[in-house]
Design a protein around this motif. Structure first.
Motif, PDB file in Angstrom:
ATOM      1  N   GLN A 191       2.211   1.877  -3.413  1.00 17.40           N
ATOM      2  CA  GLN A 191       1.151   2.323  -4.316  1.00 17.40           C
ATOM      3  C   GLN A 191       0.836   3.805  -4.110  1.00 17.40           C
ATOM      4  O   GLN A 191       0.705   4.567  -5.077  1.00 17.40           O
ATOM      5  CB  GLN A 191      -0.114   1.487  -4.092  1.00 17.40           C
ATOM      6  CG  GLN A 191      -0.009   0.054  -4.585  1.00 17.40           C
ATOM      7  CD  GLN A 191      -1.259  -0.749  -4.269  1.00 17.40           C
ATOM      8  OE1 GLN A 191      -1.896  -0.544  -3.234  1.00 17.40           O
ATOM      9  NE2 GLN A 191      -1.611  -1.662  -5.144  1.00 17.40           N
ATOM     10  N   VAL A 192       0.748   4.233  -2.846  1.00 15.17           N
ATOM     11  CA  VAL A 192       0.449   5.635  -2.541  1.00 15.17           C
ATOM     12  C   VAL A 192       1.557   6.544  -3.056  1.00 15.17           C
ATOM     13  O   VAL A 192       1.293   7.575  -3.686  1.00 15.17           O
ATOM     14  CB  VAL A 192       0.235   5.845  -1.019  1.00 15.17           C
ATOM     15  CG1 VAL A 192       0.136   7.334  -0.683  1.00 15.17           C
ATOM     16  CG2 VAL A 192      -1.018   5.121  -0.544  1.00 15.17           C
TER      17      VAL A 192
ATOM     18  N   THR B 136       0.824  -1.212   0.000  1.00  8.53           N
ATOM     19  CA  THR B 136       0.000   0.000   0.000  1.00  8.53           C
ATOM     20  C   THR B 136       0.861   1.266   0.000  1.00  8.53           C
ATOM     21  O   THR B 136       0.592   2.213  -0.744  1.00  8.53           O
ATOM     22  CB  THR B 136      -0.935   0.009   1.234  1.00  8.53           C
ATOM     23  OG1 THR B 136      -1.794  -1.133   1.167  1.00  8.53           O
ATOM     24  CG2 THR B 136      -1.777   1.268   1.273  1.00  8.53           C
TER      25      THR B 136
ATOM     26  N   VAL C 151      -5.003   4.745  -1.017  1.00  3.25           N
ATOM     27  CA  VAL C 151      -4.762   4.347  -2.412  1.00  3.25           C
ATOM     28  C   VAL C 151      -5.942   4.770  -3.280  1.00  3.25           C
ATOM     29  O   VAL C 151      -5.767   5.321  -4.373  1.00  3.25           O
ATOM     30  CB  VAL C 151      -4.528   2.825  -2.529  1.00  3.25           C
ATOM     31  CG1 VAL C 151      -4.385   2.417  -3.999  1.00  3.25           C
ATOM     32  CG2 VAL C 151      -3.290   2.405  -1.751  1.00  3.25           C
TER      33      VAL C 151
END
Length: 234
Positions: A19-20, A16, A69
């Motif tokens: 992804q951010v 995560t 996200v």
């Protein structure tokens, strides 16, 4: 090439936090129209839509850890659609407006989703502003007036005393910044969707517009967290 590299990473099942970080970088890059041209493809749009939980029919908001996200992916889509006519055409082909309406319904009565709701509404505003076919689709096929009115009602925490009469509380505290921003985005999208609605035909439409008028009256009596935000809301 940098954008393509970021999107290739995002297509994989990464952490995560990664992804951010990738989405934040892509959001900044997506402000440049020249950078966007080679990466505005159906595949890349679908990658972002998947990260924004727009491609799923099951409970898309089950995991709070994924919310950052979803928000960043929606922000990226906002920039890309605003800056790219190709993305605007692809959004119709990919049925993006319908997916956004579904996600908005998922947000109803859930905690911690204000940012998701706000950028979902902003994206619906942009689509309805930039693409007349999507504006018509929202009005005619997707019950857009109803969906957006309910989002506005939720942001304003409306309480009803009668069918078309909202409870007025003089001691009610001002809206929070997030509530105000969500209400503003809902109002902007509603304006676009109802722009050509001067001629109301059905009984259901008549009910919907009376319902919306009561909420709009309440909105004018509502204050935001600052004088500037109240003025923007009104």
């Amino acid at each position: 090439k940098l954008c393509e590299g970021i999107l290739n990473i995002l297509e994989k099942d990464t952490k995560t936090s990664c992804q951010v970080a990738c989405l934040e970088a892509l959001r900044i890059l997506s402000r440049d129209k020249k950078v966007l041209m080679p990466v505005t493809t159906k595949r890349n749009m679908q990658i972002l839509m998947k990260l924004a939980k727009l491609d799923t029919v099951e409970d898309s908001l089950e995991r709070v850890s994924e919310f950052p996200v979803i928000v960043e992916a929606l922000k990226c889509l906002c920039n890309i659609i605003f800056n790219s006519s190709v993305a605007q055409k692809l959004s119709l082909e990919l049925n993006l407006a319908a997916m956004l309406c579904n996600l908005l319904r998922e947000c109803k009565d859930r905690p911690l989703v204000d940012d998701i709701k706000c950028f979902d509404l902003r994206l619906l505003f942009l689509l309805s502003l930039l693409h007349t076919d999507i504006r018509a689709q929202l009005r005619q096929e997707l019950q857009g007036v109803q969906v957006l009115t309910q989002a506005l009602e939720s942001s304003l925490s409306v309480r009803w005393t009668e069918e078309y009469k909202v409870a007025e509380d003089g001691d009610r505290p001002p809206l929070s910044l997030q509530e105000t921003d969500c209400a503003i985005e809902a109002l902007k999208a509603l304006f676009n969707v109802t722009l050509d609605s001067w001629n109301v035909h059905s009984k259901n439409e008549s009910h919907q517009f009376r319902y919306m008028a009561a909420i709009l009256r309440h909105c004018l009596l509502t204050t935001g967290p600052t004088e500037e935000k109240t003025e923007e809301l009104h």
